[in-house]
Design an enzyme around this catalytic site. Structure first.
Site, PDB file in Angstrom:
ATOM      1  N   ASN A   1      -2.510   2.228 -17.886  1.00  0.00           N
ATOM      2  CA  ASN A   1      -3.660   3.060 -17.505  1.00  0.00           C
ATOM      3  C   ASN A   1      -3.209   4.513 -17.413  1.00  0.00           C
ATOM      4  O   ASN A   1      -2.046   4.820 -17.645  1.00  0.00           O
ATOM      5  CB  ASN A   1      -4.262   2.576 -16.182  1.00  0.00           C
ATOM      6  CG  ASN A   1      -3.234   2.615 -15.079  1.00  0.00           C
ATOM      7  OD1 ASN A   1      -2.791   3.671 -14.675  1.00  0.00           O
ATOM      8  ND2 ASN A   1      -2.822   1.429 -14.597  1.00  0.00           N
TER       9      ASN A   1
ATOM     10  N   ALA B   1      -0.147   3.180  -6.275  1.00  0.00           N
ATOM     11  CA  ALA B   1       0.091   2.851  -7.688  1.00  0.00           C
ATOM     12  C   ALA B   1      -1.138   2.202  -8.308  1.00  0.00           C
ATOM     13  O   ALA B   1      -1.880   1.483  -7.634  1.00  0.00           O
ATOM     14  CB  ALA B   1       1.284   1.904  -7.794  1.00  0.00           C
TER      15      ALA B   1
HETATM   16  O1  PMT Z   1      -1.664   8.778 -10.403  1.00  0.00           O
HETATM   17  P1  PMT Z   1      -2.772   9.812 -10.448  1.00  0.00           P
HETATM   18  O2  PMT Z   1      -3.060  10.307 -11.845  1.00  0.00           O
HETATM   19  O3  PMT Z   1      -2.542  10.923  -9.463  1.00  0.00           O
HETATM   20  O4  PMT Z   1      -4.132   9.077 -10.006  1.00  0.00           O
HETATM   21  C1  PMT Z   1      -4.279   8.633  -8.717  1.00  0.00           C
HETATM   22  C2  PMT Z   1      -4.955   7.258  -8.646  1.00  0.00           C
HETATM   23  C3  PMT Z   1      -6.385   7.371  -9.138  1.00  0.00           C
HETATM   24  C4  PMT Z   1      -4.204   6.242  -9.506  1.00  0.00           C
HETATM   25  C5  PMT Z   1      -4.897   6.828  -7.126  1.00  0.00           C
HETATM   26  O5  PMT Z   1      -5.593   7.761  -6.354  1.00  0.00           O
HETATM   27  C6  PMT Z   1      -5.489   5.429  -6.931  1.00  0.00           C
HETATM   28  O6  PMT Z   1      -6.675   5.238  -6.790  1.00  0.00           O
HETATM   29  N1  PMT Z   1      -4.600   4.399  -6.917  1.00  0.00           N
HETATM   30  C7  PMT Z   1      -4.989   2.991  -6.814  1.00  0.00           C
HETATM   31  C8  PMT Z   1      -5.401   2.500  -8.182  1.00  0.00           C
HETATM   32  C9  PMT Z   1      -5.791   1.034  -8.175  1.00  0.00           C
HETATM   33  O7  PMT Z   1      -5.113   0.251  -8.750  1.00  0.00           O
HETATM   34  O8  PMT Z   1      -6.857   0.761  -7.437  1.00  0.00           O
HETATM   35  P2  PMT Z   1      -7.499  -0.734  -7.302  1.00  0.00           P
HETATM   36  O9  PMT Z   1      -8.783  -0.497  -6.591  1.00  0.00           O
HETATM   37  O10 PMT Z   1      -7.524  -1.396  -8.617  1.00  0.00           O
HETATM   38  O11 PMT Z   1      -6.474  -1.494  -6.372  1.00  0.00           O
HETATM   39  C10 PMT Z   1      -6.614  -1.572  -4.963  1.00  0.00           C
HETATM   40  C11 PMT Z   1      -5.264  -1.497  -4.289  1.00  0.00           C
HETATM   41  O12 PMT Z   1      -4.484  -2.651  -4.623  1.00  0.00           O
HETATM   42  C12 PMT Z   1      -4.426  -0.290  -4.646  1.00  0.00           C
HETATM   43  O13 PMT Z   1      -3.796   0.180  -3.488  1.00  0.00           O
HETATM   44  C13 PMT Z   1      -3.388  -0.860  -5.620  1.00  0.00           C
HETATM   45  O14 PMT Z   1      -2.159  -0.131  -5.537  1.00  0.00           O
HETATM   46  C14 PMT Z   1      -3.219  -2.281  -5.114  1.00  0.00           C
HETATM   47  N2  PMT Z   1      -2.871  -3.286  -6.132  1.00  0.00           N
HETATM   48  C15 PMT Z   1      -3.705  -3.554  -7.171  1.00  0.00           C
HETATM   49  C16 PMT Z   1      -3.371  -4.546  -8.070  1.00  0.00           C
HETATM   50  C17 PMT Z   1      -2.158  -5.254  -7.902  1.00  0.00           C
HETATM   51  N3  PMT Z   1      -1.794  -6.197  -8.748  1.00  0.00           N
HETATM   52  N4  PMT Z   1      -1.360  -4.956  -6.872  1.00  0.00           N
HETATM   53  C18 PMT Z   1      -1.683  -4.000  -5.987  1.00  0.00           C
HETATM   54  O15 PMT Z   1      -0.932  -3.742  -5.042  1.00  0.00           O
END
Ligand code: PMT
Length: 413
Positions: free
Chosen positions: A210, A275
């Site tokens: 991504n 992340a």
């Molecule tokens: O890196 P940049 O360009 O500065 O952009 C920042 C960002 C948009 C990436 C950041 O602000 C952000 O939103 N990060 C989380 C992205 C994400 O994966 O969101 P999600 O809603 O899909 O996941 C929810 C949470 O679960 C997140 O904290 C993620 O780190 C975590 N996760 C998700 C999937 C996985 N397999 N393991 C996880 O730990």
């Protein structure tokens, strides 16, 4: 990343021979990543030309409280609000006396009264003037009000005397300004941050990923370090420099990120998962580059481990902060993730259509059980500092609650 990234510094220059050093200071502050706006007293303009400071700061120089044109562009109250820190270098004995008496008879003294930002002064004057009880009393009064004193140094003076009263050298001033921005709020606390994208390989040369640049997570790591924490940053592939004094562990895939985060989590007090971890991966990547054959290609994907949920489910979990990247229903989806993953806090951001990923700026809606706070659009560095402030407050509150529960249990036992 630079130590003053996106910090807005209002540099006040007063009328002393050392004003020439302010030109170099402006350059150094910008080299360290700060945005600098200069305000000069009328006397300062006798020692150094505003044009020099304008060229070096990249911004118009402000000199007059009653300048209608300048007021129309950025009024003095706006300027006072704009600053993250106000630094007066050099600060003459006269300016220090006016400041300690709360006078507001020129633009710089007015700004010093009108700002809520930390105020730092770097005195420069003849040693007798510095040692005079009147000056010392003024300094003591200012320090008692929370003003930070930078220097002065001791040595040869422009007047030919030797002694205390010399302005610190520009790089010494820059370093002192950097140090003054550091706090000890997280001293003794270990913080683990994940940042950047992951890559899930399909074959040796292709992967699913991504557009995460890692900026948000790196900024959070730096803000936590500035607050005095011992920080470990588990980072996917990004092209950012490692933040100073932060331990960086580089990973590529969600599996590797999972292993590194879970290995570090038990010894962690606060985990921030910024992340953008892939939700799916190919079960087993092809050993050789896949050949182009059929018109369609079906990829079979399996779920990756949810790192954040696993950390929150540990027996003794750290204070766990998730991020939520949402294209719709930001509040509802974030709150669902807060609950379903059993988090202490979640920072939600809108993504897609040029938002969130790979941008200099972002905006966050932060939720925890029983509360929320909106952080308006700002550079990610600034946003990260604000987020870390919220984390510190909630982390302390939770620690106090835990201590209280332990005490009650001890009494009951
Ligand atoms: O890196 P940049 O360009 O500065 O952009 C920042 C960002 C948009 C990436 C950041 O602000 C952000 O939103 N990060 C989380 C992205 C994400 O994966 O969101 P999600 O809603 O899909 O996941 C929810 C949470 O679960 C997140 O904290 C993620 O780190 C975590 N996760 C998700 C999937 C996985 N397999 N393991 C996880 O730990």
């Amino acid at each position: 990343m630079q130590s003053l990234s996106d910090k807005r510094i209002l540099l006040g220059i007063t009328g002393g021979i050392a004003a020439y050093k302010s030109a170099e200071l402006t350059r150094r502050l910008r080299d360290h990543g700060a945005e600098v706006r200069v305000v000069m007293t009328p006397a300062a303009t006798e020692f150094i030309a505003p044009l020099t400071l304008q060229a070096l700061s990249g911004n118009p120089v402000h000199t007059d409280l009653l300048d209608h044109e300048a007021e129309a562009a950025m009024g003095h109250i706006e300027l006072a609000r704009w600053a993250d820190a106000v630094v007066v270098a050099p600060a003459t004995a006269n300016f220090i006396a006016r400041l300690s008496n709360g006078l507001a008879d020129d633009l710089l003294s007015t700004l010093c009264l009108a700002t809520a930002a930390p105020l730092l002064i770097a005195p420069a004057m003849n040693r007798q003037m510095w040692q005079n009880p009147a000056t010392q009393e003024n300094i003591a009064r200012l320090q008692a009000r929370g003003v930070t004193l930078l220097g002065p140094a001791s040595g040869a003076q422009a007047c030919g005397e030797m002694g205390p009263g010399r302005l610190l050298e520009p790089e010494e001033l820059a370093q002192a300004i950097i140090s003054a921005g550091r706090t000890n709020q997280l001293a003794g606390v270990s913080v683990l941050v994940s940042a950047g994208p992951t890559r899930e390989f399909i074959d040796p040369v292709r992967y699913l990923s991504n557009r995460s640049s890692g900026r948000m997570g790196y900024a959070v790591a730096r803000a936590a370090e500035e607050a005095g924490a011992a920080v470990t940053l588990v980072s996917g592939p990004v092209s950012l420099a490692a933040p100073a004094r932060v331990k960086v562990v580089e990973v590529v895939s969600a599996g590797q990120m999972h292993d590194e985060v879970l290995a570090a989590a038990p010894a962690t007090d606060i985990f921030v998962s910024s992340a953008a971890v892939a939700d799916y991966r190919t079960g087993n990547a092809a050993g050789q580059k896949m050949k182009k054959k059929d018109a369609d290609l079906l990829l079979r994907l399996e779920k990756t481990p949810d790192i954040l949920a696993e950390v929150a489910a540990l027996d003794r979990p750290p204070f766990t902060v998730g991020f939520a990247a949402e294209t719709e229903n930001l509040h509802d989806n974030a709150k669902k993730k807060l609950k379903s993953k059993n988090l202490d806090m979640i920072a939600a951001n809108r993504v897609g259509n040029g938002l969130g990923f790979d941008r200099e700026e972002n905006a966050l809606e932060v939720f925890w059980t029983g509360g929320s706070e909106s952080l308006a659009t700002a550079p990610k560095e600034k946003l990260a500092r604000q987020l870390v402030e919220i984390i510190i407050a909630r982390y302390r509150e939770k620690s106090l609650e835990q201590q209280h529960r332990t005490r009650v249990k001890d009494v009951q036992d």
